[in-house]
Each structure stands twice: as structure tokens, then as C-alpha cells.
Design an enzyme around this catalytic site. Structure first.
Site, PDB file in Angstrom:
ATOM      1  N   ASP A  53       0.775  -1.104   0.163  1.00 17.24           N
ATOM      2  CA  ASP A  53       0.049  -0.044   0.145  1.00 17.24           C
ATOM      3  C   ASP A  53       1.116   1.493  -0.071  1.00 17.24           C
ATOM      4  O   ASP A  53       0.254   2.422  -0.008  1.00 17.24           O
ATOM      5  CB  ASP A  53      -0.903  -0.113   1.188  1.00 17.24           C
TER       6      ASP A  53
ATOM      7  N   ASP B 246     -11.474  -5.989  10.552  1.00 14.86           N
ATOM      8  CA  ASP B 246     -11.467  -7.533  10.475  1.00 14.86           C
ATOM      9  C   ASP B 246     -12.600  -8.172  11.286  1.00 14.86           C
ATOM     10  O   ASP B 246     -13.258  -9.039  11.088  1.00 14.86           O
ATOM     11  CB  ASP B 246      -9.971  -8.004  11.143  1.00 14.86           C
TER      12      ASP B 246
END
Length: 749
Positions: free
Chosen positions: A144, A459
Site C-alpha cells: 500500500d 477484521d
């Protein structure tokens, strides 16, 4: 099968001593109820001279009420512990290698400055070397930061893999992270004590592969220090042209490169002539005007891109610092997914997140003994351990939003014969579009498909959403830890990490997936209570601060707020304190911990509750009124040499000045002043009007808080190293604590 009898690929057993624990838990809750009854039946009247005592009384009652309810929620995670065992031999007997499903492995990194490229590629190499058919493994690195250095490191790793993977298979190496393996070697003969006839071969091959690794490491670290790829290297690899559009980490085109693939067998075979796993680098497109949704956005881009390139039915995701420590983990996970009787309803298999750099006595409570060794097993007992963001195997259908309706079936053989019709260059170009920053517009990605957006713990909320779609999850905690990573090495890192977790968990409570109301009838009540235990982490700060301040404050004026030691009402207080302490100590001892380890964990719990959770709650309130927007923080994976030395010696690292430390230091100094004032009264003015037998619990509680805060006093006044607390903070916290002691004494008069 044996005489028509089906043999499961995994076994589930209940924890030993479950009945004894349930009896203990019921008795402890009875004592908690008696404490509530004591508060209600002994409320002091709001008359002159008793006003402060009345407010203190109600404050403690509120804290005790919350502690009791939160304890009740936590029991859902201890009431029905289950443990799993897999039978990989049955899996091998039942499914030949060609019948095993493909597995896509996602490795995520976001910042080469705090997540060094060498660490990243060691993780990549460890998962490439799984004991699994290489043609069925595909490894994807999501970068990223779109770092040329990270890409170059992966390029080097793709070449080194041609030597490393055969070495691992030839000598059954464990672990299969090169750095971890070489660090674990004292002498080759100690590693292979029963292989004397082959020691010469082992030593020769080891020297060769280690030399290749060290040379690769030097080249990568030199490039990292330089901050750029040398021209001679760049000229040899055309792939670097993709960085021509690069402006910054937040402004660049999609960069995608398939480094190894079966469509290119000439480049994708190891030195023994066997095919290597597919290896792909991805830096999704980013533009300043488009929100990139952090790790969740990166994962969703990987899901889409991998569906075009390999489209495996099983997905493993790991953080870049969590290398594989066991080569058989894929087969362990498949024992759950491929079980003919129960496998179809399993959406994901969660392995624990363990750390290799935890000190002997776990200075910062990083081992997370209670969640990893107890609570996740308890959640598994209700069919739903949490998805913790790493070390997790997913069924692709479940991760992509498909509902489980009881009639779901998986045809594992449908993958066999999957052929990519286009050449690699065309495949790369077509896949790039799936990682564009506009692809998700007006779609269900981030809402019903893939990882859920808008939450700091994407998550956990994603795992919950999968369970709400009807899927079950499994927690597998093998004897040999499947993954090992790096834990925070400073107190500030640990507290900031827990602040983010607590804030994210509170977001879930008020989200569309809240276990408090949305999940009613959709998941087990015990699992809902377990989620609520975590969702309410941030609110723990209020009762903990009350219990840290009110009893000590009342000591200054000699106001008793607990029953006399000779009173029957003293018994439930003593039982709860001793019972919970002994139980907590036993949990640590049973799971290999020490008394000091338990004590350190207790200290960190206090620091989290009064520091991390307080700021998490404040930030959540500010965010609710749109007055703040907490940034996503990444925990650093590197540290200075002197910090490392102090960490190894288990000396608490403060160093920086932080509002978190100001709060902790002020509370520590406040309790110290209250205890000193009390001791003065006891020693100098004994025989006075204060009934000290009514103050025993308050004195013990204040003494406990002083004792457990000893590292803070060291950091404030006794240490001279760079890891101490700043002098300005020492002055500030002392002044604030003195003010907190003096002002109430004046007002109470």
C-alpha cells in the site's frame, strides 16, 4: 472410511475441568450479587458531612455494577471451551494432491520505513514454502506504499525462492522463513541430531543457500539505505517502468506484476526443475480524492485481482510480520473446510496471532494469554471465534458475501483444469482494472462484499458479518505455533495499539452489525455476549478510574466505603478479589506463564483501562459529534539498539512524552501521595478518631496501585536512560496529583 463408518478430518473436545469452573463461576457471581446488595442496603444518607461519602458510595456502586456485568459477559468466553485436533493423514488418504483446492495467500504491507522489506519477503518466502502442491499456491503481496524498494525485494525473493524452496523440501526445514531458520541454527548437528550420515550434504547445501540469502539481504538493505534502485539493476528489469506514473504513496496508477506463474514455466521453476508457486506484486491505484479504506481496501483489491489470476477457493491472509512457523498449516485448515459432514458450514478458520519477540515475563502483556489460550476457544464453543485480521484461512465465497443457507455445497474438483486463456501480459492489464480506486463505486464492496469499511477493526466486524450470513468459524491453536510475528516493544506502541482496538470495538457496538441488537436470533447468545465483552472495552475506563481514585481519595479524609474486616459483608469482597486473582494466576500457569508474567499482564490491563480505553472513549465521543477523525496507525516493526537492549532486560520503555503517560503518571502519583498520607496517620497519629479497621480494603487497594505502578515511579525519578519519562512530565504529573489531593480536602471541610 472403515466398514462404512465415516471418520472426521478433525476432532472437537471439551476442556477438562469445565464442571469445576462452572461451579466456581456461579459461586463468584453469587458473591458479586452480595456486593451489589451491600451497596444498596448501606447507602449513606445525603446529610451534611455525608454528602461526599454518598457520592463516593454511588460512584463505587456504579463501578461494581459495571464490573459485574462485564464479568458476566466475559464468562460466555469461558463457559464452553473447546479444542480442535486435525487428522492430516486422513486428508491425504481421502484426497490426492491433484484433488486438493488452490490456496491464495495475501500478505499485506503499508510502509517500508516501519515494515522493512527484508521482514516482508521473509514472510512471503515462508508461505511460498508450505508443504503443499506448489502449482496450487498463489502468493500475493499488497504494497500500500507502492514502494520500489519493496518491489525490488520481492523481485530478489522470487529468484532466491528457486534455491530456498528445494532446500526446505529436501531437509524438511522448520520454520521456513529464512531469517527465522538461520537465527535458530546453533550448529547443524544440533538441528539434525539423527541425520549423521547426511550432515556433510546438509552443511554444504546450508552454506550455499545461506550465502545466497546474505548476498540478497545486502543488496536489498543497500537499496533501502540509498532510498532508490541502482541504475544497473533498474536497467535489467523492465518492470520498473510502472513507477513512471508514480507521484506519491497517495497518487499513482495500479502497479501489478506477476513475477512467477505456471504460464511462464521457464522462469517459474526451481533449481530441481519443479514448478514454483505463483507470485504477484500489487500496489492498487490511489488518488488523493478517493478514500482508500486502509487495509480493508487493500484486501478487497486483492480478492478481486486474485479472482482473475488464480481464483482459489481458499484464501489465507497474513500481516507482513507474521511469518509461517509451520509448513503444514494449509493442510490443517483444509481438514476443517473439506470435512464432508461439518466442513460446508465453516466460513473461516482462525489461527492465533503469536509473537516471537515476547520477553520471558511478557513485559507488555503482548502474549495475550487470556484471549489466545482461553477466550477464543470459548468463542469456538459457540461456533464463532472472531476474525482477528491475520493468520486466517477464508472460504472465498463466505468472504465475498455469499450466504450459508444450509444447502451450500463446495465442489473442490471444479478448480481442476482451470486454464488462463490469455497470456500473462494481457492478464496483468485486465487485472489492473480490478484494483482501480473507482472500481468499487456503486457496488456492494466494503458493505456486503469483502472486508467491511468504516471501522478501525475492519477484521472483527467482517468476521461478525460473515457469521451473521449463517457461516460458522473455527479456532485452531496447534501445539507448534502456526504463525509468529513481532509484538510492540515500547509501552506507547502497546497502548496506542490497544486504543485503536478499543475504539474500533466500540464502533461495532453502534454499527449495523451490533451484537446488542442486530445479531438477535442470528448467532448464539453466548457468542453475542462474548462480542459485547470486547465491544465494551473502551467503557472499562470509567469504573476502573473510579476504583483507582475514589477509595484513595476517601483515605485522605478517613471516610470508610468498604465493610469492616470483621463484618460478614467483608466476605464477598474478599472472595471476589482472591477468587479472580487465583483464577487469573492459574490461567497463566496452565498456559506456561509465570507469576511475574501474570503480574505484568495485570499492570498492562490497568494501563490499558485507565489510559488506552479512556482516550478511545474520548475519541469515539468526539468522532460521534464529528469533532475528530482518528487516523489509522501502524505499529512500528523496527527499534533502536538501546530500546532493544532495554526491552530484552524487561525495562519498561517510556521515552516520548504523551498524554497517555500524563494520565498514567498523575494517577500513580496521586495514589502514592494518598498512601503516604495514610501511613503518616497510622504511624504518627495512631489512636485518633479514625476507625482503621473499616479502612483495611482501602489501604490494601491503594497499596496495590502504588506497588503495581513501580515502573512509573522509576521512570519519573530513578532512571537516567533515554527510556525514562521526561522531566517536564514528572513535574506536571506531580503538580496535578498534589492538586487532586489538596483540593478535595479543602472542599470536604
Amino acid at each position: 472410511m472403515d466398514n462404512g463408518e465415516y471418520h472426521s478430518l478433525f476432532e472437537t473436545t471439551r476442556a477438562r475441568g469445565w464442571l469445576i469452573y462452572r461451579v466456581f463461576a456461579v459461586s463468584l457471581f453469587s458473591a458479586i450479587c452480595f456486593i451489589w446488595l451491600y451497596r444498596l442496603s448501606h447507602i449513606p444518607f445525603m446529610i451534611k458531612g455525608e454528602v461526599w461519602k454518598s457520592w463516593a458510595w454511588f460512584g463505587l456502586f456504579g463501578a461494581e455494577l459495571w464490573f459485574g456485568l462485564n464479568w458476566l459477559f466475559s464468562q460466555a468466553l469461558r463457559w464452553n471451551l473447546v479444542f480442535r485436533k486435525t487428522f492430516k493423514s486422513r486428508l491425504s488418504q481421502r484426497y490426492e494432491e491433484k484433488m486438493l483446492p488452490g490456496v491464495d495467500i495475501f500478505v499485506c504491507t503499508a510502509d517500508p520505513d516501519i515494515e522493512p522489506p527484508m521482514m516482508v519477503i521473509n514472510t512471503v518466502l515462508s508461505v511460498m514454502a508450505y508443504d503443499y502442491p506448489a502449482e496450487k499456491l498463489s502468493v500475493y503481496l499488497s504494497d500500500d506504499a507502492a514502494s520500489e524498494i519493496t518491489f525490488y525485494a520481492l523481485l530478489e525473493a522470487s529468484t532466491f525462492a528457486k534455491h530456498w524452496l528445494p532446500f526446505c523440501k529436501r531437509f524438511k526445514v522448520e520454520p521456513r522463513s529464512p531469517a527465522a531458520y538461520f537465527n535458530s541454527l546453533d550448529v547443524v548437528s544440533a538441528t539434525y541430531p539423527h541425520d549423521h550420515n547426511h550432515n556433510h550434504v546438509v552443511v554444504k547445501d546450508l552454506e550455499v543457500v545461506k550465502k545466497l540469502y546474505e548476498d540478497m539481504k545486502i543488496r536489498i538493505e543497500d537499496a533501502a539505505k540509498l532510498g532508490a534502485i541502482p541504475k544497473e539493476i533498474r536497467s535489467k528489469h523492465n518492470e520498473f517502468f510502472q513507477w513512471d506514473s508514480y507521484s506519491s504513496r497517495r497518487d499513482h496508477d495500479t502497479i501489478l506484476q506477476i513475477l512467477l506463474h505456471t504460464k511462464d514455466p521457464q522462469n517459474s521453476k526451481d533449481e530441481d526443475g519443479f514448478i514454483l508457486p505463483t507470485l504477484v506484486y500489487l500496489a492498487r491505484e490511489k488518488r488523493p480524492q478517493h478514500h482508500h479504506n486502509f487495509k480493508a481496501g487493500a484486501m478487497n483489491a486483492l480478492i478481486r485481482v486474485s479472482s482473475k489470476i488464480s481464483n482459489a477457493k481458499i484464501i489465507l491472509n497474513v500481516d507482513c510480520d507474521m511469518y509461517s512457523n509451520s509448513s503444514v498449516s494449509v493442510k490443517d485448515a483444509l481438514c476443517f473446510f473439506m470435512d464432508e459432514e461439518k466442513g460446508y458450514q465453516i466460513g473461516f478458520v482462525q489461527f492465533p496471532q503469536n509473537f516471537e519477540n515476547v520477553t520471558k515475563d511478557d513485559l507488555y502483556g503482548s502474549a495475550l494469554v487470556a484471549p489466545i489460550e482461553v477466550e477464543l476457544h470459548g468463542a469456538d464453543g459457540y461456533g464463532g471465534p472472531l476474525y482477528i485480521g491475520t493468520c486466517c484461512f477464508h472460504r472465498r465465497d463466505a468472504l465475498c458475501g455469499k450466504k450459508y443457507n444450509g444447502r451450500y455445497t463446495e465442489d473442490w474438483e471444479s478448480e481442476i483444469g482451470h486454464v488462463i486463456e490469455t497470456n500473462l501480459q494481457e492478464l496483468e492489464e485486465k487485472s489492473k482494472a480490478l484494483a482501480s480506486c473507482t472500481y468499487e463505486e456503486n457496488t456492494l464492496w466494503g458493505k456486503k462484499m469483502g472486508l467491511i469499511y468504516g471501522c478501525l477493526v475492519e477484521d472483527v466486524i467482517t468476521g461478525l458479518s460473515i457469521q451473521l450470513q449463517g457461516w460458522k468459524s473455527v479456532y485452531y491453536n496447534p501445539t507448534r505455533k502456526a504463525f509468529l510475528g513481532l509484538a510492540p516493544t515500547t509501552l506507547l506502541q502497546a497502548l496506542v495499539q490497544h486504543k485503536r482496538w478499543a475504539e474500533g470495538e466500540l464502533q461495532i457496538l453502534f454499527s449495523d452489525y451490533s451484537p446488542a441488537w442486530y445479531a438477535h436470533g442470528m448467532i448464539n447468545l453466548g457468542l453475542r455476549m462474548g462480542y459485547l465483552h470486547y465491544n465494551l472495552w473502551a467503557t472499562t475506563c470509567l469504573p476502573t478510574i473510579c476504583y483507582s481514585i475514589i477509595p484513595s481519595l476517601c483515605l485522605l479524609k478517613g471516610i470508610p466505603i468498604f465493610p469492616k474486616i470483621c463484618s460478614p459483608w467483608f466476605i464477598p469482597f474478599a472472595y471476589v478479589i482472591l477468587g479472580e486473582s487465583i483464577h487469573g494466576l492459574l490461567e497463566f500457569y496452565i498456559n506456561g506463564g509465570t507469576i511475574k508474567c501474570w503480574w505484568n499482564d495485570l499492570r498492562i490491563w490497568l494501563y490499558k483501562a485507565t489510559g488506552s480505553y479512556l482516550f478511545a472513549l474520548i475519541d469515539s465521543i468526539l468522532k460521534f459529534f464529528r469533532l475528530s477523525d482518528s487516523p489509522f496507525t501502524i505499529t512500528a516493526k523496527i527499534m533502536d539498539k538501546d530500546v532493544s537492549q532495554r526491552y530484552e532486560k524487561e525495562i519498561m520503555e517510556f521515552g516520548a512524552s504523551s498524554p497517555l503517560f500524563t494520565v498514567l503518571a498523575t494517577q500513580a502519583m496521586f495514589n502514592l501521595f494518598c498512601l503516604l498520607a495514610t501511613l503518616k496517620e497510622l504511624l504518627v497519629l495512631s489512636g485518633g478518631s479514625v476507625a482503621w479497621e473499616e479502612m483495611v480494603l482501602q489501604i490494601l487497594l491503594c497499596g496495590f496501585l502504588v506497588f503495581i505502578n513501580f515502573p512509573i515511579y522509576q521512570g519519573l525519578f530513578l532512571r537516567k536512560d533515554k527510556g525514562r519519562l521526561p522531566t517536564t512530565l514528572a513535574i506536571k504529573s506531580t503538580a496535578l496529583a498534589l492538586g487532586a489531593c489538596i483540593l478535595p480536602k479543602i472542599m470536604i471541610k
